[in-house]
Design a protein around this motif. Sequence first.
Motif, mmCIF file in Angstrom:
data_model
loop_
_atom_site.group_PDB
_atom_site.id
_atom_site.type_symbol
_atom_site.label_atom_id
_atom_site.label_comp_id
_atom_site.label_asym_id
_atom_site.label_seq_id
_atom_site.Cartn_x
_atom_site.Cartn_y
_atom_site.Cartn_z
ATOM 1 N N ILE A 189 -3.437 -6.983 5.257
ATOM 2 C CA ILE A 189 -2.401 -6.167 4.561
ATOM 3 C C ILE A 189 -3.370 -5.080 3.951
ATOM 4 O O ILE A 189 -3.211 -3.636 4.033
ATOM 5 N N LEU A 190 -4.373 -5.320 3.235
ATOM 6 C CA LEU A 190 -5.350 -4.376 2.506
ATOM 7 C C LEU A 190 -6.208 -3.620 3.447
ATOM 8 O O LEU A 190 -6.210 -2.363 3.444
ATOM 9 N N SER A 192 -5.276 -2.888 6.653
ATOM 10 C CA SER A 192 -4.268 -1.743 7.472
ATOM 11 C C SER A 192 -3.861 -0.612 6.243
ATOM 12 O O SER A 192 -3.567 0.387 6.995
ATOM 13 N N SER A 193 -3.970 -1.014 4.977
ATOM 14 C CA SER A 193 -3.767 0.179 4.099
ATOM 15 C C SER A 193 -4.726 1.056 3.853
ATOM 16 O O SER A 193 -4.646 2.160 3.825
ATOM 17 N N ALA A 194 -5.888 0.271 3.423
ATOM 18 C CA ALA A 194 -6.938 1.000 3.287
ATOM 19 C C ALA A 194 -8.080 1.562 4.062
ATOM 20 O O ALA A 194 -9.016 2.159 3.806
ATOM 21 N N LYS A 205 -10.629 3.369 -3.777
ATOM 22 C CA LYS A 205 -9.503 3.819 -3.281
ATOM 23 C C LYS A 205 -8.441 3.527 -4.317
ATOM 24 O O LYS A 205 -7.307 4.176 -4.383
ATOM 25 N N LEU A 211 -4.775 3.626 -2.508
ATOM 26 C CA LEU A 211 -4.365 2.204 -2.236
ATOM 27 C C LEU A 211 -3.583 1.926 -3.499
ATOM 28 O O LEU A 211 -3.958 1.588 -4.526
ATOM 29 N N THR A 214 3.515 -1.275 -2.418
ATOM 30 C CA THR A 214 3.606 -2.690 -1.725
ATOM 31 C C THR A 214 2.355 -3.263 -1.403
ATOM 32 O O THR A 214 2.328 -4.530 -1.274
ATOM 33 N N ALA A 215 1.834 -2.401 -0.587
ATOM 34 C CA ALA A 215 0.552 -2.777 0.208
ATOM 35 C C ALA A 215 -0.436 -3.400 -0.606
ATOM 36 O O ALA A 215 -0.937 -4.603 -0.273
ATOM 37 N N LEU A 216 -0.618 -2.896 -1.782
ATOM 38 C CA LEU A 216 -1.588 -3.405 -2.680
ATOM 39 C C LEU A 216 -0.976 -4.665 -3.396
ATOM 40 O O LEU A 216 -1.623 -5.624 -3.329
#
Length: 616
Positions: A189-190, A192-194, A205, A211, A214-216
């Motif tokens: 998840i991290l 894919s987001s960062a 970030k 960053l 919800t992703a964090l």
Amino acid sequence: MIDAVLVLAGPLAAFALLGIVPPLRRSGKPAAAVAITGIGVSLVAAVALLTRIHAAGAPSIAEIVWAPMTTGPSITLGLLADGLSASMAVLVAFIALLVQVYSLSYMKDEPKPSFGRYYTYHSLFAFAMLGLVLAHNLLQTYIFWELVGLGSYLLIGFWFEKPEASRAALKAFWTTRLGDVGFAIGIVILWSSAGTFTFTELFAKVDGGALAGTALVLGVAGIYLGAMGKSAQFPFHIWLPDAMEGPTPVSALIHAATMVAAGVYLMVRIAPLLAHTPQVATVVFAIGVLTAFLAASMALVENDIKRILAFSTVSQLGFMMAACGAGAPSAAYFHLVTHAFFKALLFLVAGSLIHAVHTNDIFKMGRLTRIMPVTCACFAAGALALSGVFPTAGFFSKDEMLAGVLAAGHPVGFAILLVTAGITAFYTGRAFFVATMGSTDSPGHPHEAPLPMKLPLVVLAVLAVVAGVGGRLIPGLFATSIAPLAEAHGHAPFFVPALATVSALAGLVLAYVGYERRGFDPAAVRRSFGPLVTVLERRWYVDDVFEGVYRFVYLKVSNAIGWFDRFIVDGVVNAVTWGTWLGAGRLRTLQSGRVQDALYATAFGLVLIVWLAWGW
């Protein structure tokens, strides 16, 4: 960064030599010499690394490209050396070295092949933990994280011929794997987001707002699940007491500075991320407080000295996690370091007692202070440190955590942890007074530990007393992060240590009056609190819940999936196979092998083609 490379190269080279050269592995003491030399090199290099980092005042990073990407940043592998990783590397190598020296005498009765195998596993385990400590990104951390799990599985199940040891190793492996699923998901998840696994980039970030959301939250929550498994947080704590089936020096290593410390270390490492996810931090704090209290309560009714210490470890890990959740990672790391000294000491003391009297039951020990004066004195030092009595190391680090919890606005959590500190002092005093001063004559022929066992005890006893003072007097000794944290370290309000001291002394005095002066009858207490004692002996029924889920959910679902696979999936495939085989058998009868038949079929085919073409 040659010093950082040598930190890993020492135990890795020892493992490779012992693993690749069977005669060396089966040689006994020469195998131990190789392993001890490897971890000794690692310790010297770690000290040099820590010295260089403190002198430079800045972290040092070395990395290589592992997986080049055509779009986006490439995936790298590297080493991160800062105050946190360098000091932790020193701690891991130091404890591992003492444990390996201690094992020379403790494991001397093992056959030579088993003796060499023991040191081979030790080298692998030390390499894995040091690799985790120095990893500069989450993906690399996860790789070594799983390698630590393998090493713990091998060491806990070292005496695999014992069914209890085999089951304990599997229980530890699968329970921690359950948390590791969340760890892997959190990393993805991290990423894919960062778009990065690297700690420094993730921190930058999240500070810059790139960053967030919800992703964090989900990413940090996933990582915490992995930490819950390794650091035995409720309800994943069930594996740790059973892990005592391994050799006692293994318990000292696992409980002091390696596997169970890995979860707390990881949460301290990602403290800048946790600071931006208050929802996760609240969960970390609440589970930490609950774990600390429940584990301490279960230690009250345990008679096995190693399991008493195991529950104590779970409880102290709960303290550390609560401090992380309350925004005091420096205090958590401070206690991780001091706890490593006195918990390694206590487990090695337990090993000396077991080695001398051949029982784990504290109520079958007693009258050992004159026979084993050094061991008992070291036991006293470790017990006082675990109880948090001034001026031992546990006093300073425990108070820092309590102050951090209170400063974060958690008075209820502070009160529960304060009561837990008193319980800790009580069961620790109970173990000490019963095992060393009890009225029962210890079985066999008790004797003082030999020098290879006694020397690590004395070294750790000294550190259990003075390490806390060092942490207070040397600014930045336990600095935790490569990113600045708004955290005051070393400024606990006066009433916090005062209350903690009262709690600790109350627990010790109650244990002394009850078990040394025999002020109350344990049997009468058991009758008075029978239902509660039963609950504690059944470990709050958490193990029963896991067993029930396994038997009535997991196994039944597995059986249903197995039936579907055998009779539906395989049935369809087998039906197609059978139809193909049957059709081929029918067609095979049309082939007689005569040339005339082939010519007739060819002529018929040509006529058919011409007719079809003409008709078209």
